[in-house]
Design a protein around this motif. Structure first.
Motif, short mmCIF file in Angstrom:
data_model
loop_
_atom_site.label_atom_id
_atom_site.label_comp_id
_atom_site.label_asym_id
_atom_site.label_seq_id
_atom_site.Cartn_x
_atom_site.Cartn_y
_atom_site.Cartn_z
N ILE A 90 0.56 -1.26 -0.06
CA ILE A 90 0.12 -0.32 -0.16
C ILE A 90 0.66 1.24 -0.41
CG2 ILE A 90 -1.87 0.81 1.48
CD1 ILE A 90 -3.13 -1.44 2.08
N ALA A 91 1.83 1.21 1.05
CA ALA A 91 2.69 2.36 0.90
C ALA A 91 3.22 2.35 -0.37
CB ALA A 91 4.06 2.65 2.52
N PHE A 92 3.57 1.40 -0.84
CA PHE A 92 4.58 1.69 -2.35
C PHE A 92 3.16 2.23 -3.20
CE2 PHE A 92 5.08 -0.28 -6.72
CZ PHE A 92 6.73 0.27 -7.20
N VAL A 143 -5.38 2.80 4.50
CA VAL A 143 -5.53 2.91 3.50
C VAL A 143 -5.90 4.74 3.70
CG1 VAL A 143 -6.06 4.31 1.06
CG2 VAL A 143 -5.42 1.93 0.97
N GLU A 144 -6.76 4.06 4.64
CA GLU A 144 -7.87 5.89 5.85
C GLU A 144 -7.03 5.84 7.36
OE1 GLU A 144 -11.56 3.62 6.75
OE2 GLU A 144 -11.83 4.06 4.11
N GLY A 145 -5.76 5.34 7.13
CA GLY A 145 -5.49 5.03 8.32
C GLY A 145 -5.59 5.53 9.52
N ARG A 146 -6.73 3.76 9.56
CA ARG A 146 -7.71 3.84 11.10
C ARG A 146 -7.42 3.19 11.74
NH1 ARG A 146 -12.32 2.63 10.24
NH2 ARG A 146 -12.95 1.88 8.71
N PHE A 147 -6.80 2.89 12.87
CA PHE A 147 -6.56 1.91 13.58
C PHE A 147 -6.88 1.77 14.67
CE2 PHE A 147 -3.18 3.44 11.14
CZ PHE A 147 -2.80 2.93 9.90
N ASP A 148 -8.07 2.59 15.17
CA ASP A 148 -8.86 1.83 15.97
C ASP A 148 -9.62 1.41 17.22
OD1 ASP A 148 -10.69 3.58 14.45
OD2 ASP A 148 -11.38 4.85 16.00
N ILE A 190 1.78 -0.04 8.66
CA ILE A 190 2.14 0.73 7.71
C ILE A 190 2.39 2.41 7.47
CG2 ILE A 190 -0.30 1.79 7.47
CD1 ILE A 190 0.16 1.64 4.60
N GLN A 191 2.27 2.74 9.58
CA GLN A 191 2.24 4.48 9.70
C GLN A 191 4.08 4.52 9.64
OE1 GLN A 191 -0.41 5.50 9.59
NE2 GLN A 191 -0.60 6.90 11.05
#
Length: 302
Positions: A205-207, A240-245, A298-299
């Motif tokens: 995903i980062a790539f 992708v959305e940056g949701r990890f909670d 991914i962070q």
């Protein structure tokens, strides 16, 4: 902390048993709830008594002040606690369940712990005329809520046969894999596979993001091919959305990977990717992400 109720589920017709459940965290609370909804008489114990009172208010049954009291008269005692030390305390401690269980009763441990503690408790149970099954689970909190966990078991076949239909109240599969300790070893295999997979998904995903791709669209395409996995389907979009909670916390994964790496050293097995991913999770913890979902790897790459 307030717990959501266990989801509705159709339960197999299984004779009602007197059971106890020790440990009402994010996994144990709904697992015990499914046992009650399946018609079993459930007594619960939790170190924080307020959580036990909350569970009784939601599901009925009873609570006890100690593991020993909860286990008294139970046909099966289930447990899902934190680690080896917690497990020894609720079984062999001064007020442990083994002191209250009658001969012939079975202790089922759903904690992700070491294979050594499983073998130790199996021997201790046998000496007391008790049965023991190590039975760590996979499926996370959603699996527990939905009664859809995968349970990996180690123990004697005749003991397993007694607990398997009862455990199906909170599971989609309950499988015997060998003697005591085999369940814990199978859970280690599970965590090794997941660790490498999540790191690979994070790098992909980062790539793609750096290359300017619409990664949700890309995941939708490659998720229909050979790259498809549960992690891609369930965690790719939230990465992708940056949701990890939500989900399985990094702190818990590092505990599990510590068990894996300790066992690998004893077995003389090299796990270079697993050891590296464990270090990467340490980086996430240093960023304040100890309670983030494991997909937060991914962070590190953003």
């Amino acid at each position: 902390m307030s717990f959501p109720p266990a989801a509705a589920k159709t339960y197999d017709a299984t004779p009602a048993r007197r059971v106890a459940f020790l440990g009402l965290g994010v996994m144990g609370h709904p697992m015990a709830g499914h046992l009650a909804r399946a018609g079993h008489a459930v007594t619960v114990y939790n170190r924080t008594a307020a959580k036990a009172a909350e569970w009784v208010a939601a599901y009925g049954g009873a609570s006890a002040a100690t593991p020993r009291e909860a286990a008294a008269g139970a046909d099966i005692v289930f447990a899902c606690v934190g680690n080896d030390a917690d497990l020894r305390e609720v079984t062999l401690g001064a007020h442990g369940a083994f002191h209250g269980m009658a001969p012939g009763a079975v202790f089922v441990d759903h904690t992700t712990a070491s294979a050594d503690i499983a073998r130790e408790l199996d021997a201790a149970a046998t000496a007391r005329g008790l049965g023991f099954v190590d039975a760590p689970v996979s499926g996370g909190n959603l699996g527990a809520l939905n009664g859809a966990l995968t349970v990996m078991c180690g123990g004697a076949p005749e003991v397993f046969a007694r607990i398997q239909p009862v455990a199906m109240a909170f599971a989609k599969a309950v499988t015997l894999l060998g003697p005591a300790g085999s369940g814990q070893l199978a859970k280690m295999v599970n965590q090794i596979a997941i660790a490498g997979l999540v790191q690979g998904l994070a790098e992909a995903i980062a790539f793609g993001e750096k290359a300017g791709l619409d990664m949700k669209a890309v995941l939708g395409v490659i998720g229909k091919g050979a790259a498809q996995s549960w992690q891609m389907d369930q965690r790719g979009p939230t990465m992708v959305e940056g949701r990890f909670d939500f989900g399985f916390a990094v702190d818990w994964m590092r505990k599990d990977l510590g068990l894996v790496l300790d066992e690998a050293r004893r077995q003389g097995v090299r796990l270079p990717v697993t050891a590296l991913v464990d270090q990467f999770y340490g980086d996430v913890q240093a960023q304040g992400g100890g309670r983030w979902d494991t997909s937060s790897l991914i962070q590190r790459l953003r």
